[in-house]
Design an enzyme around this catalytic site. Structure first.
Site, PDB file in Angstrom:
ATOM      1  N   ASP A  81      47.026  33.869  32.794  1.00  0.00           N
ATOM      2  CA  ASP A  81      46.847  35.327  32.796  1.00  0.00           C
ATOM      3  C   ASP A  81      46.829  35.868  34.222  1.00  0.00           C
ATOM      4  O   ASP A  81      46.421  35.182  35.160  1.00  0.00           O
ATOM      5  CB  ASP A  81      45.531  35.673  32.072  1.00  0.00           C
ATOM      6  CG  ASP A  81      45.481  37.140  31.655  1.00  0.00           C
ATOM      7  OD1 ASP A  81      46.522  37.823  31.698  1.00  0.00           O
ATOM      8  OD2 ASP A  81      44.378  37.597  31.283  1.00  0.00           O
ATOM      9  N   ASN A 110      51.082  40.191  22.029  1.00  0.00           N
ATOM     10  CA  ASN A 110      51.908  40.651  23.157  1.00  0.00           C
ATOM     11  C   ASN A 110      53.109  41.507  22.731  1.00  0.00           C
ATOM     12  O   ASN A 110      53.755  42.140  23.567  1.00  0.00           O
ATOM     13  CB  ASN A 110      52.387  39.467  24.017  1.00  0.00           C
ATOM     14  CG  ASN A 110      51.279  38.863  24.872  1.00  0.00           C
ATOM     15  OD1 ASN A 110      51.240  37.652  25.125  1.00  0.00           O
ATOM     16  ND2 ASN A 110      50.343  39.696  25.346  1.00  0.00           N
TER      17      ASN A 110
HETATM   18  C1  IPE Z   1      46.754  36.246  26.704  1.00  0.00           C
HETATM   19  O1  IPE Z   1      46.829  37.132  27.775  1.00  0.00           O
HETATM   20  C2  IPE Z   1      48.126  35.842  26.274  1.00  0.00           C
HETATM   21  C3  IPE Z   1      48.906  35.063  27.221  1.00  0.00           C
HETATM   22  C4  IPE Z   1      48.493  34.628  28.382  1.00  0.00           C
HETATM   23  C5  IPE Z   1      50.240  34.738  26.813  1.00  0.00           C
HETATM   24  P1  IPE Z   1      46.775  38.699  27.574  1.00  0.00           P
HETATM   25  O2  IPE Z   1      46.864  39.302  28.920  1.00  0.00           O
HETATM   26  O3  IPE Z   1      47.802  39.117  26.586  1.00  0.00           O
HETATM   27  O4  IPE Z   1      45.345  38.896  26.919  1.00  0.00           O
HETATM   28  P2  IPE Z   1      44.431  40.199  26.835  1.00  0.00           P
HETATM   29  O5  IPE Z   1      45.253  41.284  26.189  1.00  0.00           O
HETATM   30  O6  IPE Z   1      44.044  40.578  28.216  1.00  0.00           O
HETATM   31  O7  IPE Z   1      43.267  39.795  26.019  1.00  0.00           O
HETATM   32  C1  IPE Z   2      49.990  36.825  31.510  1.00  0.00           C
HETATM   33  O1  IPE Z   2      49.942  37.808  32.491  1.00  0.00           O
HETATM   34  C2  IPE Z   2      51.365  36.649  30.935  1.00  0.00           C
HETATM   35  C3  IPE Z   2      51.501  37.108  29.541  1.00  0.00           C
HETATM   36  C4  IPE Z   2      50.552  37.604  28.810  1.00  0.00           C
HETATM   37  C5  IPE Z   2      52.817  36.969  28.957  1.00  0.00           C
HETATM   38  P1  IPE Z   2      49.762  39.327  32.117  1.00  0.00           P
HETATM   39  O2  IPE Z   2      51.118  39.928  31.917  1.00  0.00           O
HETATM   40  O3  IPE Z   2      48.838  39.494  30.968  1.00  0.00           O
HETATM   41  O4  IPE Z   2      49.117  39.892  33.437  1.00  0.00           O
HETATM   42  P2  IPE Z   2      47.954  40.981  33.546  1.00  0.00           P
HETATM   43  O5  IPE Z   2      46.832  40.508  32.686  1.00  0.00           O
HETATM   44  O6  IPE Z   2      48.523  42.259  33.068  1.00  0.00           O
HETATM   45  O7  IPE Z   2      47.612  41.003  34.993  1.00  0.00           O
HETATM   46 MG    MG Z   3      46.838  39.663  30.837  1.00  0.00          MG
END
Ligand code: IPE
Ligand code: IPE
Ligand code: MG
Length: 249
Positions: A20, A68
């Site tokens: 993340d 997502n």
């Molecule tokens: C969890 O991260 C999913 C992945 C890393 C693929 P998110 O960024 O989607 O999670 P939330 O929405 O902050 O809980």
């Molecule tokens: C994790 O990084 C990757 C996926 C969830 C696919 P994020 O895209 O959630 O990055 P933040 O949380 O917005 O910084």
């Molecule tokens: Mg995220």
């Protein structure tokens, strides 16, 4: 990697990672969010290398959750294409390192056919590798997985193929029944939640949260998490006094 203070006999067998913070990493540099996803590729491969060095047997990474799909269409499209290109470009490398690749998640109509074909081919090409299993959770949600497993239990009961719905029956109907319980679950970027990841398999996982954003994560951070894991007492419900004997059992 500095691993001299890691007990190589007590390395977590199964490490799961919530990768993340890609978007925040990009934003901090004035870049579009997708540049953060691209930068995450290097972190993933360095982490795989670190896991191999440590002797981790199973590594499961969260690449795309069932939630997502709520992101802007342009980002979703990018993530689908990026994951496909990553497989195309780097599968041989994983194969050469002795890594078996598997996918866990719902293969529903939202996932492009071409990507599903790539997933199948990747699994087939690496099926005989034994050094480590890298599972990529894609279109994965822990609740969806449990619903799917419960449905399969119900179908099998109706068909007379299953008599008792118990933990073993349900576990055998998860996306990858061979996936062991998670020992260590790492989440980057400072968030302290599971976000629907491996709800069944992580029931007794040790949780380690780090503020590092995923694109900055390296094998050194993995080693740090393993060190923290090794400092924990895993009791599995036992009394504190009993832990020493539990461990030597
Ligand atoms: C969890 O991260 C999913 C992945 C890393 C693929 P998110 O960024 O989607 O999670 P939330 O929405 O902050 O809980
Ligand atoms: C994790 O990084 C990757 C996926 C969830 C696919 P994020 O895209 O959630 O990055 P933040 O949380 O917005 O910084
Ligand atoms: Mg995220």
């Amino acid at each position: 990697m500095h691993t001299s203070d890691i007990d190589l006999d007590r390395v977590p067998g199964h490490v799961a990672i919530i990768m993340d913070g890609n978007g925040r990493w990009a934003n901090a540099r004035g870049l579009p969010r997708n540049a953060g996803h691209e930068a995450g590729e290097q972190a993933l491969f360095d982490t795989v290398e670190g896991a191999l060095e440590l002797g981790v047997r199973d590594l499961t990474v969260y690449a795309f959750s069932t939630e997502n799909w709520k992101r802007p269409a342009e980002e979703v499209r990018f993530l689908l294409e990026f994951n496909e290109s990553l497989l195309l470009r780097r599968l041989d490398e994983l194969d050469e390192r002795g890594v078996r690749v598997r996918f866990v998640g719902r293969r529903d109509r939202r996932v492009p056919r071409r990507l599903i074909r790539r997933m199948d081919e990747s699994e087939a090409q690496t099926a005989d590798n034994e050094r480590m299993t890298l599972r990529i959770a894609f279109n994965y949600g822990g609740r969806a997985e449990l619903v799917d497993a419960a449905r399969r239990c119900a179908d099998d009961v109706a068909a007379g193929e299953l008599k008792r719905v118990d933990e073993r029956a349900l576990a055998a109907r998860l996306y990858d029944p061979e996936m062991p319980a998670v020992d260590l679950l790492v989440r980057t970027s400072g968030e302290q939640r599971l976000s629907n990841y491996l709800l069944w398999q992580a029931a007794y996982a040790e949780l380690v949260f780090t503020d590092t954003l995923w694109p900055d994560f390296t094998r050194v951070d993995l080693a740090r998490a393993v060190r923290e894991y090794q400092a924990r007492d895993r009791r599995f419900g036992r009394a504190v006094d009993d832990v020493g004997s539990a461990r030597s059992r």
